[in-house]
Design a protein around this motif. Structure first.
Motif, short mmCIF file in Angstrom:
data_model
loop_
_atom_site.label_atom_id
_atom_site.label_comp_id
_atom_site.label_asym_id
_atom_site.label_seq_id
_atom_site.Cartn_x
_atom_site.Cartn_y
_atom_site.Cartn_z
N LEU A 233 0.82 -1.22 0.00
CA LEU A 233 0.00 0.00 0.00
C LEU A 233 0.86 1.27 0.00
O LEU A 233 0.36 2.35 -0.30
CB LEU A 233 -0.97 0.00 1.19
N ARG A 234 2.15 1.13 0.32
CA ARG A 234 3.05 2.30 0.27
C ARG A 234 3.70 2.46 -1.10
O ARG A 234 4.24 3.50 -1.43
CB ARG A 234 4.14 2.15 1.34
N ASP A 235 3.65 1.36 -1.87
CA ASP A 235 4.32 1.33 -3.17
C ASP A 235 3.82 2.48 -4.07
O ASP A 235 2.61 2.71 -4.18
CB ASP A 235 4.03 -0.02 -3.83
N GLY A 244 -5.21 5.55 -6.48
CA GLY A 244 -5.71 6.72 -7.19
C GLY A 244 -5.16 8.03 -6.69
O GLY A 244 -5.86 9.04 -6.70
N GLU A 245 -3.91 8.02 -6.21
CA GLU A 245 -3.29 9.29 -5.85
C GLU A 245 -2.49 9.75 -7.05
O GLU A 245 -1.62 9.05 -7.54
CB GLU A 245 -2.35 9.10 -4.66
N GLN A 251 -0.90 18.21 -15.11
CA GLN A 251 0.42 17.68 -15.45
C GLN A 251 0.35 16.27 -16.02
O GLN A 251 1.20 15.84 -16.77
CB GLN A 251 1.29 17.65 -14.19
N ASP A 252 -0.64 15.49 -15.61
CA ASP A 252 -0.63 14.07 -15.99
C ASP A 252 -2.03 13.56 -16.29
O ASP A 252 -2.58 12.72 -15.59
CB ASP A 252 0.00 13.26 -14.84
N ASP A 253 -2.62 14.10 -17.33
CA ASP A 253 -3.98 13.72 -17.68
C ASP A 253 -4.13 12.25 -18.01
O ASP A 253 -5.08 11.59 -17.63
CB ASP A 253 -4.48 14.55 -18.86
N GLY A 254 -3.14 11.70 -18.73
CA GLY A 254 -3.20 10.29 -19.15
C GLY A 254 -3.33 9.35 -17.99
O GLY A 254 -4.17 8.45 -17.98
N ALA A 255 -2.52 9.55 -16.95
CA ALA A 255 -2.52 8.63 -15.81
C ALA A 255 -3.82 8.71 -15.02
O ALA A 255 -4.30 7.71 -14.51
CB ALA A 255 -1.34 8.94 -14.91
N THR A 256 -4.40 9.91 -14.96
CA THR A 256 -5.62 10.03 -14.14
C THR A 256 -6.74 9.19 -14.70
O THR A 256 -7.58 8.72 -13.96
CB THR A 256 -6.09 11.50 -14.07
#
Lengths: 259, 324
Positions: A233-235, A244-245, A251-256
């Motif tokens: 869970l810390r990874d 989902g953090e 800055q990072d639309d793709g990842a969201t």
């Protein structure tokens, strides 16, 4: 550590979609393992492959040192792998007692026990009713039960098959927030008595960290983290793709989109 | 909660249940009253109990979630098996004839069941109908079996014992009563066995049954063979009782009548098909007697009334009272 389940180079494709990619994992006896990941990450596909509902495109699954790749759900159940379902699969027109009676009956039949109801079978059903706290619903029609009770019955029916490995698909989905822990406490204490190895899919991180010894985190069909709950869970990848953090949106639309 | 658990903490009663008691009582009453019955009543009961036996098989299928529109196939096969023994080999023993009915129906169902067990709902109904119509077509074209006219048959002995003319009719009646009793008792016991209980489970959720380690197809196949055997033996009994067999027994309207009785009866108890068949046969006989041109209308209205007021079939009269 005695290995109960081993998946080797497991792959599953649905056309161009990869639902499982190169999954290598060993599950030890008596462990409680949580499977986490966003929707479509491959958790249920993994469970479906282990229980025989889906055939892997390639790779192998071994259960107690026996190759079970490609066996039918029925054959796999008979070997001692049982499962519950995300949407409870009950016999809707039968009572709670009759639902369990069918489960216990099938298990007894496979064990070539007597062909009809015996006092022993009755005792088994009563034990399940007591452990899963279903006493108040004994004669209720399964199709009309409240959701949390349906979940409990669904799991009790899986346990009726006397599994050595139990796969629970989202045991707390559809259950109210304040009932979740009560339900999981009940399930886990019931399973502890049976001495069952448990693998469960869950979205609620509180539940996962509280009840598991180990977590497998899935993302796009791959296992991106495997280890003790706290470490997983810390990874960073798990925090980004599963929990989902994200970095700020602009800055990072793709990842969201994956979260 | 704990209180509920402790109240219920006793094994379910073993031994004789209410259905078995009613069955035993009916067996004794019918066997004792048989010789006193007028000829017409004995004949009507013969046919009703035989049809009840056929519908009992349908009850088993309906509990499994399947409606067969082709039980006429096995009903006709059973009748022709009994008839052929007499017609071609001169065998006129009730027991031997019925064994032939049972064996032929079970054997054919064992083969066809391999295919039918893969189908559900309307596909199962239509495929079973298709098979019965194939038999109808074959029989109509087979002159050796009397084509559309069929042929006559009669039984003179029971398990090797020669019956006088006086006892012939009663012997057949008693055999019908005993067969119906055994069938009902057997199905009743079967439904409370592990395998029998799977019927309702399969009707509700096949996926779960497979995930519990039981084979849905195997259970359906077994239930199908049992249903066919009952239809076969029912056909044999009716054939002997009427003294004639013809291809109409495999025609779709015959199967339709079995479905009619099954819906009329309801699936609540193994006693229901016999009650339903007796009422059906009585309504039909009297309707035909008093209204020869519009008897179907009377049957239709009866069905309509049952569907409107007793959607669970006639048997729900008893279960409703119990629930109240």
């Amino acid at each position: 550590m005695a290995v109960v389940l081993e998946a080797k180079d497991l792959n599953k494709n649905f056309g161009a979609v990869t639902a499982a990619a190169n999954i290598n994992v060993q599950i030890g006896r008596d462990s409680v393992v949580g499977l986490i990941g966003s929707n479509g990450a491959g958790k249920t596909t993994f469970i479906n492959m282990v229980t025989g509902y889906l055939k892997p495109t390639s790779g192998s699954i071994r259960y107690l040192e026996r190759d079970i790749t490609g066996l039918s759900p029925r054959q796999i159940t008979r070997l001692g792998i049982c499962r519950s379902f995300q949407i409870p699969q009950l016999f809707g027109n039968l009572s709670v007692y009759e639902n369990l009676q069918v489960g216990v009956g099938v298990a007894a039949r496979s064990a070539r026990a007597k062909a009809s109801a015996t006092a022993e079978e009755w005792e088994e059903i009563e034990t399940l009713i007591e452990r899963f706290n279903l006493g108040g619903y004994r004669t209720h029609t399964a199709g009309l039960l409240p959701e949390g009770t349906r979940k409990l019955l669904d799991i009790a029916m899986a346990v009726a098959g006397k599994p050595q490995l139990l796969l629970l698909d989202e045991p707390t989905s559809g259950v109210s927030a304040d009932e979740k822990f009560r339900l999981m406490d009940m399930v886990m204490s019931a399973l502890k008595v049976q001495g069952v190895t448990v693998l469960f899919v869950e979205h609620d991180m509180e539940i996962v960290s509280r009840y598991t010894h180990r977590i497998l985190a899935f993302y796009e069909g791959r296992i991106i983290a495997d280890g003790e709950p706290e470490a997983v869970l810390r990874d960073a990848e798990v925090r980004r793709y599963v929990i989902g953090e994200h970095a700020p949106m602009h800055q990072d639309d793709g990842a969201t989109n994956h979260g | 909660m704990n209180q509920t658990v402790s109240i219920q903490k006793r094994p379910p009663a073993q031994g004789t249940d209410r259905t078995t008691i009613v069955l035993l009582a009916a067996l004794v009453v019918l066997l004792v009253a048989g010789p006193l019955l007028p000829r017409w009543a004995m004949f009507m009961l013969n046919v009703s109990l035989s049809w009840g036996t056929v519908v009992l098989g349908m009850l088993l299928l309906m509990r499994t979630g399947l409606v067969s529109f082709g039980q006429g196939l096995y009903y006709c096969l059973g009748a022709y098996a009994a008839g052929a023994l007499h017609h071609f080999y001169g065998i006129a023993d009730i027991m031997v004839m019925l064994l032939a009915s049972l064996a032929l129906a079970a054997a054919v169902a064992a083969v066809l069941g391999l295919l039918l067990a893969k189908y559900r709902s309307i596909f199962f109904a239509m495929l079973s109908l298709a098979f019965s119509m194939i038999l109808f077509g074959l029989l109509v074209k087979t002159s050796a079996l009397g084509s559309t006219d069929g042929f006559g048959l009669s039984a003179k002995t029971l398990a090797g014992i020669t019956l006088g003319e006086r006892w012939e009719r009663y012997a057949l009646f008693a055999t019908t009563v005993v067969v119906a009793f055994c069938a009902a008792f057997g199905v009743h016991r079967y439904l409370s066995s592990h395998q029998g209980r799977l019927a309702g489970a399969i009707r509700d959720n096949e996926l779960r049954v497979e995930y519990m380690g039981a084979s849905v197809r195997r259970v359906i196949h077994v239930n199908y063979v049992i249903a066919a055997s009952l239809a076969g033996i029912g056909g044999g009994l009716v054939g002997i009782s009427i003294g004639h067999v013809d291809p109409e027994m495999a025609f779709w309207t015959t199967s339709g009548e079995f479905v009619f009785i099954a819906i009329l009866s309801g699936t609540g108890s193994v006693l229901a098909p016999f009650l339903g068949a007796t009422i059906f046969e009585s309504v039909r006989s009297f309707a035909y007697e008093y209204s020869p041109n519009t008897w179907q209308l009377i049957l239709g209205v009866t069905m309509l009334l049952v569907i409107m007021f007793l959607p669970g079939g006639l048997w729900s009269v008893f279960t409703r009272r119990k629930a109240a």
